[in-house]
Design an enzyme around this catalytic site. Sequence first.
Site, PDB file in Angstrom:
ATOM      1  N   ASP A 151      -2.345   2.144  -4.485  1.00 33.44           N
ATOM      2  CA  ASP A 151      -3.629   2.249  -3.796  1.00 33.44           C
ATOM      3  C   ASP A 151      -4.598   1.205  -4.342  1.00 33.44           C
ATOM      4  O   ASP A 151      -4.391   0.615  -5.408  1.00 33.44           O
ATOM      5  CB  ASP A 151      -4.216   3.645  -3.977  1.00 33.44           C
ATOM      6  CG  ASP A 151      -3.373   4.715  -3.290  1.00 33.44           C
ATOM      7  OD1 ASP A 151      -2.766   4.389  -2.247  1.00 33.44           O
ATOM      8  OD2 ASP A 151      -3.306   5.839  -3.812  1.00 33.44           O
ATOM      9  N   HIS A 158       0.818  -1.220   0.000  1.00 33.23           N
ATOM     10  CA  HIS A 158       0.000   0.000   0.000  1.00 33.23           C
ATOM     11  C   HIS A 158       0.848   1.264   0.000  1.00 33.23           C
ATOM     12  O   HIS A 158       0.340   2.372  -0.265  1.00 33.23           O
ATOM     13  CB  HIS A 158      -0.944  -0.005   1.203  1.00 33.23           C
ATOM     14  CG  HIS A 158      -2.258   0.682   0.947  1.00 33.23           C
ATOM     15  ND1 HIS A 158      -2.400   1.721   0.057  1.00 33.23           N
ATOM     16  CD2 HIS A 158      -3.506   0.467   1.470  1.00 33.23           C
ATOM     17  CE1 HIS A 158      -3.652   2.125   0.038  1.00 33.23           C
ATOM     18  NE2 HIS A 158      -4.353   1.378   0.886  1.00 33.23           N
TER      19      HIS A 158
END
Length: 470
Positions: A447, A443
Amino acid sequence: MAFEIIMPKLGVDMQEGEIIEWKKQEGDTVNEGDILLEIMSDKTNMELEAEDSGILLKIVRPAGDTVPVTEIIGYIGVEGESVDTIASSEKTTETPVPTSTNAGSAVASKEDVAMLVPQIATTTIPQGTDGKVRATPAARKVAREMGIDFTQVPGTGPKGRVHKEDVENFKEAQPKASPLAYKMAIDKGIDLATISGTGFNGKVMKEDIVAVLEATKPAEPKALAATKEEKVVNLPEGVEHKPMSAMRKAISKGMTNSYLTAPTFTLNYDIDMTEMIALRKKLIDPIMAKTGLKVSFTDLIGMAVVKTLMKPEHEYMNASLINDANDIELHRFVNLGIAVGLDDGLIVPVVHGADKMSLSDFVLASKDVIKKAQSGKLKAAEMSGSTFSITNLGMFGTKTFNPIINQPNSAILGVGATIPTPTVVDGQIVVRPIMAMCLTIDHRLVDGMNGAKFMVDLKKLMENPFELLI
């Protein structure tokens, strides 16, 4: 003079190696370049060649031992020669010694070597990129005749190569000590000038070094010794302690680092494999005729992943974090890692330059590295440098799972089983072969929306796989 065989340092991160098998036995004749033994470094097996000719006098560390780098594991010498082995727990402290790497530089003077000698008690000589100390044949010959370990001589040639003159100057400048005592002093960081030798004319002998080591060795607290003994003696019935293999240690370290470093999430998708199965059936014969190998679903999935990664909008799926995660390294190529399960662990061989390959090329390359992985013959370069990885547990009936990222990749694709599943197509319920795919993403780099876009494109390509041939 006996020459030491040491556990080589084959990479920057290598701390130890496991001896898999000795190819030569004590008493065997060894020629320079012969394969002496097979070792495992991290997750790959490597063959260690003899750097000297002679008789394998002694195997200090047998097969099955895990040995720190630079530790002595055996000796090569002259037939009938007696060898006093060094304590197996010794380990060389490595600090670079100033040497000239200019190809046109002059040979070091005796005064230069004399200035270096005091440092040598706590240093080792620079090695080449392959982990071997470089020396000319003449230098090796003179070193043998003089009883000098040429690996301890500062080289003045290109990349620190040791020349004959270096050995001769080194011999004149070194303190009075037997070769074995000198080596022990280097390994333990002992200044020979502080020792009164018991040999002829004050020459420092092995026994003198041993005496110094024994005098400075801290006594083990009785409580600690009792604790160690208690751990061995008081094991519950049916309990066995087994040391980790070098591969298992590497996997443990790598997975722990990945899991604790990268905040991840996993996206799960169902893929209709109807068209992919049909395409494979059509490709089996022509690919077999061209390569002699059968194209697999892993090959087709790999090619689909590569083509999707090369789309500019998915560049962060093919990236890595560098400089303590402060910068992003984007790759304009794909080195695809393919996880391979072995009996004692998992290894990830890499197909380098997969984005430049045709399907036939990819079949050849992937089968080659997978075969090497299964036989333990992978080279270090063939299991490093991946930019993205895939792992397939579908053959075991696994439907879905959360794979752990192979650092420093930004993502890893998990492939599940293909299962006949009732599916709605054009308003009708039909049974289709559905395969689960699981994409785990770092992450910090990607995204959820961008990961989903990647999976949408990959799903579209896999469900319309004829585009792989365009």
